[in-house]
Design a protein around this motif. Structure first.
Motif, short mmCIF file in Angstrom:
data_model
loop_
_atom_site.label_atom_id
_atom_site.label_comp_id
_atom_site.label_asym_id
_atom_site.label_seq_id
_atom_site.Cartn_x
_atom_site.Cartn_y
_atom_site.Cartn_z
N ALA A 746 0.85 -1.18 0.00
CA ALA A 746 0.00 0.00 0.00
C ALA A 746 0.89 1.24 0.00
O ALA A 746 2.09 1.17 0.25
N THR A 747 0.30 2.39 -0.27
CA THR A 747 1.03 3.67 -0.19
C THR A 747 0.31 4.58 0.78
O THR A 747 -0.93 4.56 0.87
N PHE A 748 1.08 5.36 1.53
CA PHE A 748 0.52 6.20 2.57
C PHE A 748 1.01 7.64 2.41
O PHE A 748 2.17 7.87 2.06
N LYS A 749 0.13 8.57 2.65
CA LYS A 749 0.48 9.99 2.62
C LYS A 749 0.37 10.55 4.03
O LYS A 749 -0.67 10.39 4.69
N ILE A 750 1.44 11.18 4.50
CA ILE A 750 1.48 11.79 5.83
C ILE A 750 1.31 13.30 5.66
O ILE A 750 2.15 13.96 5.03
N ALA A 751 0.25 13.84 6.21
CA ALA A 751 0.02 15.29 6.13
C ALA A 751 0.66 15.97 7.35
O ALA A 751 1.16 15.32 8.27
N ALA A 752 0.64 17.31 7.34
CA ALA A 752 1.25 18.08 8.43
C ALA A 752 0.55 17.78 9.75
O ALA A 752 -0.68 17.72 9.83
N ALA A 753 1.34 17.59 10.79
CA ALA A 753 0.81 17.27 12.12
C ALA A 753 0.36 18.53 12.84
O ALA A 753 0.85 19.63 12.59
N PRO A 771 -2.40 13.32 10.38
CA PRO A 771 -3.31 12.72 9.40
C PRO A 771 -2.55 11.75 8.48
O PRO A 771 -1.56 12.12 7.86
N VAL A 772 -3.03 10.52 8.41
CA VAL A 772 -2.38 9.49 7.58
C VAL A 772 -3.44 8.92 6.65
O VAL A 772 -4.48 8.44 7.11
N THR A 773 -3.15 8.97 5.34
CA THR A 773 -4.11 8.49 4.35
C THR A 773 -3.51 7.32 3.58
O THR A 773 -2.37 7.38 3.11
N ASN A 774 -4.27 6.25 3.47
CA ASN A 774 -3.91 5.12 2.60
C ASN A 774 -4.36 5.49 1.19
O ASN A 774 -5.56 5.48 0.89
N THR A 775 -3.40 5.84 0.36
CA THR A 775 -3.71 6.32 -0.99
C THR A 775 -3.76 5.20 -2.03
O THR A 775 -3.83 5.47 -3.23
#
Length: 865
Positions: A746-753, A771-775
């Motif tokens: 899978a790929t994950f995107k980490i946004a600003a904390a 915020p962590v999104t499974n893209t």
């Protein structure tokens, strides 16, 4: 004897009460009070014997024999048909301390059930069947050459702390229980991580205080203060000229006075004897015994116990009986805390049924833990996962079909092992799989057996003679004529040979080798126990071996001459499986061209290599290129495998490399020769299934490296230099694969904390919400890691892990991951105060998916004076 009945909420407890009951026999009293009373009834000689790891019984007082030494590193050591979980370093790769707790709750269930079973059969006094387990090993894995690093939870103090706390809580049971489930042991205190070859003589007298307090001690402090660990084991080596088991600074000032440890200190095995045999700080065993006790070592592990000489030490005025009583009180309190001296009806843990051992639930747990340990390091062009509809796949390599490799060290023996080859066979039809060992683990040679040149007393082969004792004395109980290389074991067997015991036996193997050529032949041994080799009545080898290890003994012969070869083997270790492999042959180079010819029509190769517990481990008699005494002298992949991989690459094969090891391997050339690299550690009984599940996409890998994978051996400093400078991710940033790294399908995107505060006072918590999104279109797990750096700290670590959370996120979904940083996250060594403290100033907080700067984002906070 009377019987008293107590009704508690309708539940009847039957309690045996002695007609002339002494306070130590009264389970309603506290353990310390009972211990104090019992001490008043013991002779000095009895007191001394109770402070040895095999504590002899005191029948007149109803005190049973007790063994302090059992092992629970990743299951019941030397247990049969028990659950064997992945090796410790693999469990650390999961970054899942909750699952680790579940594993060790299962391990302690099996230990209690096994102990109760042993009691029913009168075997509870056997060594390694005990309620005291010398686990966990929380030493810092500072150098990948250390063979015992596989027993640890990696190179980072915080990860080691988190995992170690879970291990202790799982083993000892819930806090507040009247009886402890087991007694866990934090080892080896302190500043210990090899080399194995010098551990009995090494003197660490230049340890930087900052390294001591920030790297080597934090996990021990945490297990004492946060997990209430009941035992601490002191290490072999000297620290600042004092053996650790004789160090008042370590055992009194730091451990007891500063940290408040109230319980038991045990010595590493033979460490007290080292005082006078190796360290030369005591003149004899009497002085060593007094020194050990006065420094704070309460139980001696060894073979010829110095502590049995404590009465003579009292006579000489080296120690007084009151001081002995003070330490014995801790020993006896621990036994009362287990309920070991009470009726089973009072101890809830004694009700755990034998059916939990190797249960369906524990087998599933072993597979789950193995899956989470799998760490994907490289996946060029997304070659993984492999297709289950592949026409044909080759499985090659020295570890592909080796079940014992998966068990690591300090292991038990499961009812079944799924090798990696067997795991692959669950994914493809047997006709679609081609298997060949391909090459040796270490040597670029293969051994051609020359047993056809051997005879004894006119009969072809080798004569074996057996005795049911370890000294080759009395009448022999069995004879055999062996006509092929010897492969014998007691593991899972009813006997070693017909009429020969499973334990405490000896065997002599005799033959005459008739040299058909002038050449160098090789005697190859692999054994656990005591082995001796004589050629023409001259000694060639003699060694006692705890961990089964391969031995290579070259010998030059001349054509036409005869050579009498005699091998003696003794199963001298109680509780250890006896095993012996023996071959006589010549070495010839491996022909990789022949292997390539066998692979015509096959494009994809799963190469299963790395190293093995037969090469790395505790104080082993291994002497191959790259290996010494259980450690490694370099961390490169052995040339035999490197050449094999290069030959496969040159032939145009797509290569998935499954690396099995308990430590980092320098895999720089393999990143070029291989398309994918999966770090599989030593995966336990279900390791092969876990590997196959990952390779074929039935499980999405989520493991993260608990150690740095260096580019080459040249990046390492002096093995015996314990300075952290240039070591681990905290003090170097030029890794091949960094600490905390691991890929997913899978790929994950980490946004600003978001930070709950950007300015705090010392002693306040802060919270990061990330915020962590499974893209991707796959369900997957990611480990979010938080690192802290003190700004303008020129001597401190580049960054240091102070928080993490493993999260599972469905495809296309986002999750807010909250990680709290406690005041301890901002503690660093203060040279002025000479202790860990929070200094006012700026701190950088980095968060992301590995320790590598490119995988991290950052923010800053200020801590006010």
């Amino acid at each position: 004897m009377k019987k008293a009945f107590f009704g508690i909420a309708g539940f009847m407890v039957t309690l045996n009460v002695w007609a002339q009951q002494h306070p130590y026999q009264n389970p309603r009293l506290g353990s310390k009070e009972r211990a104090r009373d019992l001490i008043t009834r013991l002779t000095l000689e009895e007191k001394a014997a109770l402070m040895c790891d095999v504590s002899e019984p005191v029948p007149r007082l109803g005190i049973k024999k007790f063994n302090w030494w059992s092992e629970a590193l990743h299951g019941i050591r030397y247990g049969y048909n028990v659950s064997v979980f992945p090796q410790s370093i693999g469990m650390a790769a999961s970054f899942d301390d909750k699952l680790v707790h579940d594993v060790f709750n299962a391990v302690s269930d099996e230990f209690r059930a096994k102990y109760q079973e042993a009691k029913r059969t009168g075997q509870e006094n056997s060594r390694f069947v005990s309620l005291s387990v010398w686990t966990p090993n929380i030493n810092i894995f500072r150098d990948p050459r250390w063979g015992r690093g596989q027993e640890t939870y990696g190179e980072d103090p915080y990860l080691t702390t988190r995992i170690g706390i879970s291990v202790v809580n799982g083993l000892q049971g819930p806090a507040g229980s009247k009886y402890k489930k087991l007694l866990a042991c934090a080892k080896h205190f302190a500043v210990h991580s090899g080399p194995e070859w010098s551990r009995h003589t090494l003197n660490l007298n230049n340890i930087n205080q900052r390294d001591l307090w920030e790297t080597y001690l934090p996990a021990f402090k945490a297990l004492v203060q946060q997990a209430d660990v009941r035992e601490v084991m002191c290490a072999y080596q000297r620290l600042d000229d004092e053996p650790c088991c004789g160090s008042t600074r370590l055992l009194q000032k730091i451990l007891r006075n500063d940290w408040g440890f109230k319980y038991l200190v045990v010595s590493d095995c033979g460490a007290i004897a080292d005082f006078y045999t190796n360290h030369k700080v005591s003149s004899d065993d009497i002085h060593a015994a007094a020194k050990g006790v006065l420094a704070g070592t309460d139980v001696e592990c060894g073979w010829g116990y110095a502590y049995n000489k404590l009465p003579q030490a009292v006579e000489k005025g080296l120690i007084n009986e009151k001081e002995i009583d003070e330490h014995l009180a801790k020993v006896l309190t621990a036994r009362f805390d287990l309920g070991e001296m009470d009726n089973d009806s009072l101890v809830p843990w004694s009700k755990i049924p034998v059916s939990v051992i190797d249960s369906k639930e524990h087998r599933e747990l072993a597979l789950k833990m193995a899956r989470e340990s799998m760490t994907l390091l490289q996946n060029k062009n997304n070659i993984l996962p492999l297709s289950g509809s592949a026409k044909k796949i080759a499985v090659i390599g020295p570890n592909a079909d080796d079940g014992s490799m998966l068990l690591g060290n300090y292991n038990g023996f499961p009812s079944a092992i799924t090798t990696i080859l067997k795991g692959v066979k669950t994914k493809l039809p047997a006709d679609n799989i081609f298997y060949d060992k391909g090459c040796d683990l270490v040597e670029d040679m293969i051994t051609q057996s020359l047993f056809e040149n051997c005879s004894f007393d006119g009969k072809w082969g080798m004569k074996a003679t057996y005795w049911n004792n370890t000294a080759f004395k009395g009448d022999a109980v069995a004879y055999e004529q062996l006509v092929s290389p010897v492969q014998l074991t007691t593991a899972g067997q009813n006997q070693f040979c017909r009429g020969v015991n499973l334990k405490n036996f000896s065997g002599k193997y005799e033959t005459v080798y008739h040299a058909s050529e002038s050449e160098e032949i090789v005697l190859r041994l692999e054994f656990g126990g005591k082995g001796e080799v004589m050629v023409n009545n001259e000694p060639l080898f003699s060694k006692e071996v705890w961990q089964v290890a391969p031995i290579r003994l070259p010998y030059r012969v001349e054509k036409g001459k005869d050579y009498k070869i005699e091998v003696k083997f003794s199963a001298i270790f109680d509780g250890m499986d006896a095993s012996l492999k023996l071959n006589i042959g010549r070495e010839v180079p491996v022909d990789y061209g022949e292997l390539i010819n066998k692979l015509k029509g096959i494009d994809a190769v799963i190469f299963v290599g790395g190293i093995s517990p037969k090469l790395e481990g505790e104080e082993m008699p291994v002497e191959f290129h790259g290996f010494k005494g259980g450690d490694r002298t370099n961390i490169e992949l052995p040339q035999s495998q490197r050449k094999c991989l290069q030959a496969l690459k040159k032939a145009g094969k797509k290569i998935v490399f499954v690396n099995c090891s308990g430590a980092a391997i320098a895999l720089t050339p393999e990143t070029e020769s291989c398309d994918a690299i999966l770090q599989a550690w030593y995966g336990g009984q279900s390791g092969g299934q876990a590997v196959a599940d990952v390779l074929f996409g039935d499980y999405n890998p989520s493991g993260k490296l608990p150690v740095t994978f260096y580019k080459t051996s040249e990046q390492l400093g002096d093995f015996e230099d314990y300075s952290m400078k240039g070591r681990t991710y905290r003090f170097m940033n030029d890794a091949l694969f960094p600490f905390g790294y691991g890929l997913s399908y899978a790929t994950f995107k980490i946004a600003a904390a978001r930070l709950s505060k950007t300015t705090i006072k010392a002693g306040e918590n802060i919270q990061l919400t990330i915020p962590v999104t499974n893209t991707s279109d796959r369900y997957g797990a990611e480990v979010i890691q938080v690192y802290v750096r003190k700004v303008n700290d020129k001597d401190g670590p580049l960054k240091t892990l102070r928080g993490f959370k493993r999260v599972e996120i469905p495809a296309g979904k986002m999750q807010q991951v909250a990680i709290e940083l406690t005041p301890a996250a901002f503690e660093f060594y203060d040279a002025r105060l000479q202790k860990m403290a929070i200094a006012p100033g700026e701190y950088e907080i980095c968060y992301g998916t590995s320790s590598d700067a490119k995988d991290l984002q950052s923010g800053r906070i200020s801590i006010l004076p």
